[in-house]
Design an enzyme around this catalytic site. Structure first.
Site, PDB file in Angstrom:
ATOM      1  N   LYS A   1      39.626  39.774  41.161  1.00 47.03           N
ATOM      2  CA  LYS A   1      38.538  38.802  41.254  1.00 47.03           C
ATOM      3  C   LYS A   1      37.391  39.190  40.322  1.00 47.03           C
ATOM      4  CE  LYS A   1      39.828  37.457  45.894  1.00 47.03           C
ATOM      5  NZ  LYS A   1      39.732  37.710  47.330  1.00 47.03           N
TER       6      LYS A   1
ATOM      7  N   GLN B   1      36.123  40.398  51.861  1.00 46.89           N
ATOM      8  CA  GLN B   1      37.567  40.513  51.655  1.00 46.89           C
ATOM      9  C   GLN B   1      38.250  40.773  53.002  1.00 46.89           C
ATOM     10  OE1 GLN B   1      39.290  40.091  48.663  1.00 46.89           O
ATOM     11  NE2 GLN B   1      41.107  40.228  49.955  1.00 46.89           N
TER      12      GLN B   1
ATOM     13  N   ASP C   1      34.303  31.131  50.306  1.00 46.09           N
ATOM     14  CA  ASP C   1      35.629  31.022  50.939  1.00 46.09           C
ATOM     15  C   ASP C   1      35.706  29.784  51.840  1.00 46.09           C
ATOM     16  OD1 ASP C   1      37.455  32.832  50.061  1.00 46.09           O
ATOM     17  OD2 ASP C   1      36.947  34.409  51.507  1.00 46.09           O
TER      18      ASP C   1
END
Ligand code: NAP
Length: 280
Positions: free
Chosen positions: A49, A93, A116
């Site tokens: 990422k 994460q 997200d």
């Protein structure tokens, strides 16, 4: 034989467009990634990422906490990024170590920085069909892949296997907004093969290697394989028996090289979108 949907190529095109958008902004958008513990797979994801961010001109902020970090310590990190104006997107994460309450932590992320798309505010906006929310990356990317080969989704039968908050539920909402007739399947579904045989669009996200057999596929269907599994031979494989499905489907995504690259591209897209969002 199916047309293979090239997720790598479509993701690369999206990233090129994002790099141009970023250049036109006054300052670089910022994405903060919080990693708790030393899970090797998570470390690879975070690294990927950060590299992807650099390539399109997004500034990355990284916070690494030890596996023994407390709920309060992770919460403090999230709050610091919420308050940091240089940070437009925050990503915790997952999974986090078992002693932490990941649901509670995710809800601490400011909705306008929730790249997200997992906060109640963003999930609610998606459910209600309201503009201005951030949509989870993998379903967003999967829809882009579907639309790359199907012009009009209206009235098509779509079956989504899996009902997780991260993927299945938002995927079903996105397809519903496209006027598909959507069926959500899960581990308690009766006669899954029969349901799948009726699907013009079949999206598999169960996390079960080669669950979907070739004879479950409606001839000409668009098959999106979200699963990432290790097969018996130790190789990476999806939730679909690819070789058999390839013979029946009209369009199919490979694993790897299908949905995976789109997830990261859409994370970057959400960060650029978040840059333009005001606190609400
Ligand atoms: P998850 O939270 O474990 O959810 C799996 C879902 O599949 C559940 O709803 C479960 O039903 C259902 N399911 C399990 N076995 C089934 C079966 N035999 N028949 C029908 N339904 C079944 O997983 P997830 O986070 O949604 O992820 C799913 C897969 O996608 C995983 O392989 C994951 O690695 C992959 N993934 C890939 C990406 C990417 O970037 N490519 C991103 C996210 C996820 P119940 O609800 O009844 O338990």
């Amino acid at each position: 034989m199916a047309h293979i949907i090239d997720g790598k190529q479509i993701a690369a095109e999206l990233k090129d467009r994002l790099a141009q958008d970023v250049q036109a902004l006054e300052t670089a958008p910022g994405l903060a990634v919080i990693l708790v513990g030393d899970d090797p797979a998570s470390q690879v994801y975070v690294r990927n990422k950060i590299v992807a961010c650099e390539k399109v001109g997004i500034k990355s902020f990284e916070s690494r906490l030890p596996a023994r970090a407390t709920q309060a310590e992770v919460a403090a990190e999230i709050k610091a990024f919420n308050d940091n104006p240089a940070v437009n997107g925050i990503l915790l994460q997952l999974p986090v170590p078992d002693h932490l309450d990941s649901d509670a932590l995710v809800q601490l992320i400011a909705p306008h920085k929730d790249v997200d798309g997992l906060t109640v505010a963003n999930a609610g906006k998606l459910f209600l069909g309201l503009e201005g929310g951030l949509v989870p990356c993998t379903p967003q990317g999967s829809l882009i892949l579907i639309k790359s080969v199907l012009e009009n989704l209206s009235g098509l039968n779509a079956v989504v296997i899996g009902r997780s908050n991260l993927f299945g539920k938002p995927m079903a909402q996105l397809l519903l907004h496209e006027n598909c007739t959507v069926t959500m399947a899960h581990s308690r579904t009766h006669d899954l093969p029969a349901l799948c045989r009726n699907a013009d669009i079949l999206v598999a996200a169960a996390g079960r290697a080669k669950l979907v057999q070739g004879d479950w596929i409606k001839p000409g269907a668009c098959v999106i394989d979200v699963g990432i599994n290790r097969g018996e031979d130790g190789k990476l494989c999806g939730d679909v028996d690819y070789d058999a499905a390839f013979e029946k489907a009209g369009f199919i995504t490979p694993v790897p090289g299908g949905v995976g690259p789109m997830t990261i591209a859409c994370l970057l897209a959400n960060t650029v979108k978040a840059y333009g969002l005001k606190r609400s």
